[in-house]
Enzyme design. Structure first.
Site, PDB file in Angstrom:
ATOM      1  N   ASP A  10      13.832  -4.741 -31.583  1.00  0.00           N
ATOM      2  CA  ASP A  10      13.015  -3.807 -31.845  1.00  0.00           C
ATOM      3  C   ASP A  10      11.688  -4.112 -31.889  1.00  0.00           C
ATOM      4  OD1 ASP A  10      11.747  -1.639 -33.077  1.00  0.00           O
ATOM      5  OD2 ASP A  10      13.403  -1.366 -34.623  1.00  0.00           O
TER       6      ASP A  10
ATOM      7  N   ARG B  65       8.835  -2.024 -32.491  1.00  0.00           N
ATOM      8  CA  ARG B  65       7.937  -1.175 -32.808  1.00  0.00           C
ATOM      9  C   ARG B  65       7.063  -1.818 -34.025  1.00  0.00           C
ATOM     10  NH1 ARG B  65      12.152   3.579 -34.461  1.00  0.00           N
ATOM     11  NH2 ARG B  65      13.430   1.673 -34.668  1.00  0.00           N
TER      12      ARG B  65
HETATM   13  N1  LIG Z   1      15.564   0.685 -26.751  1.00  0.00           N
HETATM   14  C1  LIG Z   1      16.113   1.678 -27.022  1.00  0.00           C
HETATM   15  N2  LIG Z   1      15.451   2.705 -27.955  1.00  0.00           N
HETATM   16  C2  LIG Z   1      15.991   3.752 -28.343  1.00  0.00           C
HETATM   17  C3  LIG Z   1      17.603   4.016 -28.327  1.00  0.00           C
HETATM   18  N3  LIG Z   1      17.523   5.252 -28.736  1.00  0.00           N
HETATM   19  C4  LIG Z   1      16.653   5.718 -29.533  1.00  0.00           C
HETATM   20  N4  LIG Z   1      15.509   4.698 -29.227  1.00  0.00           N
HETATM   21  C5  LIG Z   1      14.398   4.951 -29.423  1.00  0.00           C
HETATM   22  O1  LIG Z   1      14.116   4.701 -31.089  1.00  0.00           O
HETATM   23  C6  LIG Z   1      12.941   5.395 -31.351  1.00  0.00           C
HETATM   24  C7  LIG Z   1      13.424   6.051 -32.665  1.00  0.00           C
HETATM   25  O2  LIG Z   1      12.631   5.871 -33.550  1.00  0.00           O
HETATM   26  P1  LIG Z   1      12.796   6.973 -35.078  1.00  0.00           P
HETATM   27  O3  LIG Z   1      12.771   8.509 -34.716  1.00  0.00           O
HETATM   28  O4  LIG Z   1      11.268   6.373 -35.786  1.00  0.00           O
HETATM   29  O5  LIG Z   1      13.858   6.461 -35.965  1.00  0.00           O
HETATM   30  P2  LIG Z   1      14.332   5.119 -36.805  1.00  0.00           P
HETATM   31  O6  LIG Z   1      13.843   3.964 -36.548  1.00  0.00           O
HETATM   32  O7  LIG Z   1      15.891   5.190 -36.606  1.00  0.00           O
HETATM   33  O8  LIG Z   1      14.102   5.681 -38.265  1.00  0.00           O
HETATM   34  P3  LIG Z   1      14.172   6.844 -39.155  1.00  0.00           P
HETATM   35  O9  LIG Z   1      14.653   8.146 -38.204  1.00  0.00           O
HETATM   36  O10 LIG Z   1      13.103   6.972 -40.144  1.00  0.00           O
HETATM   37  O11 LIG Z   1      15.654   6.601 -40.021  1.00  0.00           O
HETATM   38  C8  LIG Z   1      12.361   5.986 -30.269  1.00  0.00           C
HETATM   39  O12 LIG Z   1      11.174   5.428 -29.905  1.00  0.00           O
HETATM   40  C9  LIG Z   1      13.394   6.215 -29.259  1.00  0.00           C
HETATM   41  O13 LIG Z   1      12.936   6.387 -27.907  1.00  0.00           O
HETATM   42  C10 LIG Z   1      18.130   2.852 -27.256  1.00  0.00           C
HETATM   43  O14 LIG Z   1      19.210   3.122 -27.245  1.00  0.00           O
HETATM   44  N5  LIG Z   1      17.358   1.961 -27.145  1.00  0.00           N
END
Ligand SMILES: Nc1nc2c(ncn2[C@@H]2O[C@H](COP(=O)(O)OP(=O)(O)OP(=O)(O)O)[C@@H](O)[C@H]2O)c(=O)[nH]1
Length: 253
Positions: free
Chosen positions: A127, A129
């Site tokens: 991750d 981010r």
């Molecule tokens: N690399 C990758 N990124 C993913 C995948 N599924 C979702 N994402 C990314 O995860 C991010 C989602 O982040 P958020 O919506 O902040 O969700 P979160 O970090 O689970 O946190 P909360 O929703 O606040 O609990 C987005 O940038 C999506 O594109 C995956 O399978 N692989």
């Protein structure tokens, strides 16, 4: 400490209300990504906040590979119900690896890799981010305390470390029991179920001054082990620990 500049501010009517919409950039960001803050009403104490990381496939296309789109809509609905709140839309697609790499990770997931392994195999961290830009935007808007809609402990810690007073509100999508999500999220990141669980527990209790240490001794001679596929013969093997061995090891931590 990230510095940001406001590029533009405008009123944006949506089906969830009329948002004051700001675009910010970090001048030091080589990609010059434009992060968006949507403010409904005025800045208040304990206002609802959603920090959402861009997910083109979920947010725009309605992909069911993730619950991002649903979380985005639910957050906007919650803010609309309260007639007050902020949604930060951060341009860190695919947990920071970008759209093309996320789609490549999806292909690997189709071959059986989980989300973390897929990222690692592509040469990325689990991750990437970062929520420093979110902190800078909140400080710019003079937001001092929030009700954060999240299940992600990293977001909570970044805000807390920046001195923003925080109440956590879980965000429940149709993806299942979100009370488990904090643990499940970190378990996936850790890549090892038990280690992830201990890490999740550590996040929860660290601020209370409680330290969590995981002891994973392997097979231990016990009735529990016998009930889970071990035979009497297994119990006699010299590489199986006695419960006392584990008890003796604990004080050394
Ligand atoms: N690399 C990758 N990124 C993913 C995948 N599924 C979702 N994402 C990314 O995860 C991010 C989602 O982040 P958020 O919506 O902040 O969700 P979160 O970090 O689970 O946190 P909360 O929703 O606040 O609990 C987005 O940038 C999506 O594109 C995956 O399978 N692989």
């Amino acid at each position: 400490m990230v510095s940001i500049i406001e590029k533009v501010c405008t009123k944006l009517p949506t089906k969830y209300g009329v948002y004051t919409t700001f675009l910010f950039v970090d001048p030091e960001d080589s990609l010059q990504r434009e992060h968006c803050a949507l403010l409904l009403g005025t800045v208040q104490k304990n206002m609802l906040l959603r920090i959402h990381s861009e997910c083109f496939t979920g947010d725009v296309l309605g992909s069911t590979r993730c619950d991002c789109g649903e979380q985005l809509r639910l957050s906007l609905e919650r803010i609309a119900e309260k007639k007050n709140g902020i949604l930060l839309y951060l341009r860190q697609e695919g947990r920071g690896i970008g759209l093309a790499e996320k789609l490549r990770a999806y292909n690997l997931q189709d071959e059986g890799y989980d989300t973390v392994d897929a990222n690692l195999r592509l040469g990325h961290q689990a991750d990437l981010r970062n929520y420093d830009v979110a902190v800078a935007i909140l400080q710019y808007l003079h937001v001092t305390s929030v009700d954060l809609l999240t299940n992600n402990p990293n977001k909570m810690h970044t805000l807390e470390e920046a001195g923003i007073i925080l109440n956590k509100h879980e965000i429940k999508t149709t993806w299942g029991d979100e009370s488990l999500v904090v643990q499940a999220d970190i378990s996936t990141v850790a890549g090892v179920e038990e280690a992830g669980f201990a890490q999740a527990l550590d996040y929860e209790v660290r601020r209370k001054g409680i330290k969590v240490t995981l002891i994973a001794p392997g097979s231990v001679r016990s009735n529990f082990a016998m009930g889970h596929g071990r035979s009497q013969k297994d119990m006699k093997r010299c590489d199986i620990l006695n419960p006392e061995d584990v008890a003796d090891a604990v004080p050394k931590f």
